[in-house]
Design a protein around this motif. Structure first.
Motif, PDB file in Angstrom:
ATOM      1  N   LEU A   1     -21.719 -12.165  13.520  1.00  0.00           N
ATOM      2  CA  LEU A   1     -22.967 -12.597  12.889  1.00  0.00           C
ATOM      3  C   LEU A   1     -22.691 -13.323  11.576  1.00  0.00           C
ATOM      4  N   ARG A   2     -21.781 -12.793  10.770  1.00  0.00           N
ATOM      5  CA  ARG A   2     -21.498 -13.395   9.468  1.00  0.00           C
ATOM      6  C   ARG A   2     -20.826 -14.760   9.599  1.00  0.00           C
ATOM      7  N   HIS A   3     -19.932 -14.882  10.565  1.00  0.00           N
ATOM      8  CA  HIS A   3     -19.131 -16.105  10.646  1.00  0.00           C
ATOM      9  C   HIS A   3     -19.689 -17.158  11.594  1.00  0.00           C
ATOM     10  N   THR A   4     -20.492 -16.734  12.570  1.00  0.00           N
ATOM     11  CA  THR A   4     -21.009 -17.705  13.546  1.00  0.00           C
ATOM     12  C   THR A   4     -22.524 -17.703  13.641  1.00  0.00           C
ATOM     13  N   GLY A   5     -23.178 -16.679  13.091  1.00  0.00           N
ATOM     14  CA  GLY A   5     -24.628 -16.583  13.197  1.00  0.00           C
ATOM     15  C   GLY A   5     -25.100 -16.080  14.543  1.00  0.00           C
ATOM     16  N   ALA A   6     -24.163 -15.653  15.402  1.00  0.00           N
ATOM     17  CA  ALA A   6     -24.511 -15.207  16.754  1.00  0.00           C
ATOM     18  C   ALA A   6     -24.479 -13.685  16.853  1.00  0.00           C
ATOM     19  N   MET A   7     -25.049 -13.176  17.947  1.00  0.00           N
ATOM     20  CA  MET A   7     -25.000 -11.765  18.329  1.00  0.00           C
ATOM     21  C   MET A   7     -25.777 -10.850  17.392  1.00  0.00           C
ATOM     22  N   LEU A   8     -26.867 -11.327  16.839  1.00  0.00           N
ATOM     23  CA  LEU A   8     -27.715 -10.462  16.020  1.00  0.00           C
ATOM     24  C   LEU A   8     -28.248  -9.300  16.846  1.00  0.00           C
ATOM     25  N   ASP A   9     -28.647  -9.581  18.100  1.00  0.00           N
ATOM     26  CA  ASP A   9     -29.203  -8.521  18.943  1.00  0.00           C
ATOM     27  C   ASP A   9     -28.179  -7.418  19.196  1.00  0.00           C
ATOM     28  N   MET A  10     -26.934  -7.793  19.496  1.00  0.00           N
ATOM     29  CA  MET A  10     -25.896  -6.795  19.731  1.00  0.00           C
ATOM     30  C   MET A  10     -25.571  -6.031  18.450  1.00  0.00           C
ATOM     31  N   HIS A  11     -25.617  -6.727  17.334  1.00  0.00           N
ATOM     32  CA  HIS A  11     -25.366  -6.080  16.045  1.00  0.00           C
ATOM     33  C   HIS A  11     -26.402  -4.988  15.792  1.00  0.00           C
ATOM     34  N   LEU A  12     -27.657  -5.276  16.092  1.00  0.00           N
ATOM     35  CA  LEU A  12     -28.721  -4.300  15.879  1.00  0.00           C
ATOM     36  C   LEU A  12     -28.622  -3.142  16.871  1.00  0.00           C
ATOM     37  N   VAL A  13     -28.286  -3.453  18.121  1.00  0.00           N
ATOM     38  CA  VAL A  13     -28.144  -2.396  19.132  1.00  0.00           C
ATOM     39  C   VAL A  13     -27.030  -1.430  18.740  1.00  0.00           C
ATOM     40  N   PHE A  14     -25.886  -1.971  18.364  1.00  0.00           N
ATOM     41  CA  PHE A  14     -24.769  -1.099  18.014  1.00  0.00           C
ATOM     42  C   PHE A  14     -24.974  -0.421  16.662  1.00  0.00           C
ATOM     43  N   ALA A  15     -25.782  -1.023  15.804  1.00  0.00           N
ATOM     44  CA  ALA A  15     -26.142  -0.344  14.560  1.00  0.00           C
ATOM     45  C   ALA A  15     -26.910   0.935  14.878  1.00  0.00           C
ATOM     46  N   PHE A  16     -27.827   0.842  15.839  1.00  0.00           N
ATOM     47  CA  PHE A  16     -28.596   2.024  16.249  1.00  0.00           C
ATOM     48  C   PHE A  16     -27.683   3.073  16.880  1.00  0.00           C
ATOM     49  N   LEU A  17     -26.816   2.648  17.803  1.00  0.00           N
ATOM     50  CA  LEU A  17     -25.942   3.593  18.496  1.00  0.00           C
ATOM     51  C   LEU A  17     -24.961   4.262  17.532  1.00  0.00           C
ATOM     52  N   ALA A  18     -24.378   3.467  16.644  1.00  0.00           N
ATOM     53  CA  ALA A  18     -23.433   4.034  15.681  1.00  0.00           C
ATOM     54  C   ALA A  18     -24.139   5.004  14.737  1.00  0.00           C
ATOM     55  N   SER A  19     -25.325   4.637  14.277  1.00  0.00           N
ATOM     56  CA  SER A  19     -26.085   5.510  13.376  1.00  0.00           C
ATOM     57  C   SER A  19     -26.427   6.824  14.062  1.00  0.00           C
ATOM     58  N   LEU A  20     -26.851   6.742  15.319  1.00  0.00           N
ATOM     59  CA  LEU A  20     -27.194   7.943  16.072  1.00  0.00           C
ATOM     60  C   LEU A  20     -25.992   8.875  16.186  1.00  0.00           C
ATOM     61  N   HIS A  21     -24.833   8.325  16.487  1.00  0.00           N
ATOM     62  CA  HIS A  21     -23.642   9.161  16.641  1.00  0.00           C
ATOM     63  C   HIS A  21     -23.193   9.751  15.312  1.00  0.00           C
ATOM     64  N   VAL A  22     -23.327   9.001  14.238  1.00  0.00           N
ATOM     65  CA  VAL A  22     -22.982   9.546  12.919  1.00  0.00           C
ATOM     66  C   VAL A  22     -23.862  10.755  12.610  1.00  0.00           C
ATOM     67  N   ILE A  23     -25.147  10.632  12.892  1.00  0.00           N
ATOM     68  CA  ILE A  23     -26.076  11.736  12.638  1.00  0.00           C
ATOM     69  C   ILE A  23     -25.746  12.936  13.521  1.00  0.00           C
ATOM     70  N   LEU A  24     -25.448  12.688  14.797  1.00  0.00           N
ATOM     71  CA  LEU A  24     -25.138  13.783  15.720  1.00  0.00           C
ATOM     72  C   LEU A  24     -23.852  14.504  15.319  1.00  0.00           C
ATOM     73  N   VAL A  25     -22.839  13.744  14.921  1.00  0.00           N
ATOM     74  CA  VAL A  25     -21.601  14.368  14.453  1.00  0.00           C
ATOM     75  C   VAL A  25     -21.878  15.210  13.216  1.00  0.00           C
ATOM     76  N   GLY A  26     -22.664  14.661  12.295  1.00  0.00           N
ATOM     77  CA  GLY A  26     -23.001  15.405  11.091  1.00  0.00           C
ATOM     78  C   GLY A  26     -23.739  16.695  11.397  1.00  0.00           C
ATOM     79  N   LEU A  27     -24.723  16.630  12.289  1.00  0.00           N
ATOM     80  CA  LEU A  27     -25.487  17.828  12.643  1.00  0.00           C
ATOM     81  C   LEU A  27     -24.592  18.893  13.269  1.00  0.00           C
ATOM     82  N   ARG A  28     -23.673  18.471  14.128  1.00  0.00           N
ATOM     83  CA  ARG A  28     -22.787  19.447  14.773  1.00  0.00           C
ATOM     84  C   ARG A  28     -21.876  20.110  13.746  1.00  0.00           C
TER      85      ARG A  28
END
Length: 325
Positions: free
Chosen positions: A198-225
């Motif tokens: 996204l920073r270098h080509t301006g592409a893949m904003l949608d994938m960036h947002l999807v993986f932001a959600f998935l990564a955030s969810l896993h960080v929270i789940l690891v923390g809760l455990r």
């Protein structure tokens, strides 16, 4: 803990390990943070091609380039090269120290891998300038974060806390926590890739947002455990808490960067700081998630069915023994 003894003849006692490899690993990891920040500034300010040649700087030996000529974007790009050279020098010292002073041979090879990676990273960065190739810029950005994670791992593996960690504890959720940790590291690194795209080509904003959600969810789940089941393990609790704190910061920086790029016009300096901070905090999240994961493997072992013996790995310098939680 029952039956735990010190003094294995196969593995040196922790007190016999040299201290300099850890100090160098820690210093290298710390110095890589400002390198990531300056590299982020270079991209955020569009200064990557301010110095058009490599390995020289406008024909000069880069270490002899006049300070009076370091103005505008040249200052950021040339500073990036100088700091990178310093980190490369520290990595060389670290690799030598690990190879000749570290009794555990696998750490020597890991140090050699760090040296190889920093050399490859420097060459790719230079070729990106010479060839004016955006793909190399993406690779350069991704390798930078991988290198930082590797230096943090070396700092962990050579630390006194790792060498003198207690016997592994049996935990019913050890395997689940370890798998979640591995998945979290992988998702954050995937997010690094899509962020670089996204920073270098301006592409893949949608994938960036999807993986932001998935990564955030896993960080929270690891923390809760960790918070629910391993509060008695500071080596897990503290980095898990830090990881979730970094997540909050990252979400705020990401939102600000998104608004500044796609929704509204923000002051130029604020936009640059938001984007650069987003990169650096992402790197810190990657390294911290890796620490949580490595420590989960180093401290915990899956509890087997009732009555079944589990071969519990022995801590450095320890004899037979096991413990349970």
């Amino acid at each position: 803990m029952e039956g735990a003894t010190r003094g294995s003849s196969l593995i040196p006692h922790p007190s016999s390990f040299p201290v300099w490899p850890h100090r160098l690993a820690l210093l290298t990891a710390i110095c890589t943070i400002p390198l990531l920040f300056i590299g982020g500034l270079v991209t955020s300010k569009g200064a990557g091609l301010a110095v058009p040649d490599w390995p020289t700087t406008f024909g000069y030996n880069p270490f002899l380039y006049p300070w009076s000529k370091m103005v505008g974007n040249i200052f950021f790009e040339h500073s990036h090269r100088l700091v990178a050279s310093g980190v490369g020098f520290l990595t060389t010292l670290l690799a030598v120290a690990l190879w000749f002073r570290e009794p555990q041979r696998w750490l020597g090879w890991l140090g050699a891998a760090a040296l190889a990676l920093v050399i490859i990273q420097g060459v790719i960065g230079g070729l990106r300038v010479v060839l004016v190739e955006q793909t190399l810029a993406v690779v350069h950005a991704c390798l930078a974060q991988a290198f930082f994670a590797l230096t943090v791992s070396l700092a962990l593996f050579t630390s006194r806390g790792w060498r003198e960690r207690p016997m592994k504890l049996e935990a019913a959720d050890a395997g689940r926590l370890q798998r979640m940790g591995v998945a979290t590291v992988g998702l954050i690194y995937a997010q690094v890739f899509f962020g670089a795209m996204l920073r270098h080509t301006g592409a893949m904003l949608d994938m960036h947002l999807v993986f932001a959600f998935l990564a955030s969810l896993h960080v929270i789940l690891v923390g809760l455990r960790v918070f629910r089941r391993h509060l008695d393990q500071p080596a897990l609790f503290r980095p898990a808490l830090l990881l979730n704190g970094l997540l909050l910061s990252q979400l705020g920086l990401g939102l600000g960067a998104y608004l500044g790029k796609f929704v509204m016009t923000l002051p130029a300096t604020l936009t640059v700081l938001l984007r650069t901070g987003h990169v650096v905090v992402g790197a810190l999240m990657l390294a911290t998630s890796l620490v949580v994961t490595l420590r989960s493997f180093g401290l915990l072992v899956e509890r087997g069915p009732a009555g079944q013996e589990i071969a519990t790995p022995i801590a450095l310098g320890s004899g037979p023994g096991r413990a349970s939680v």
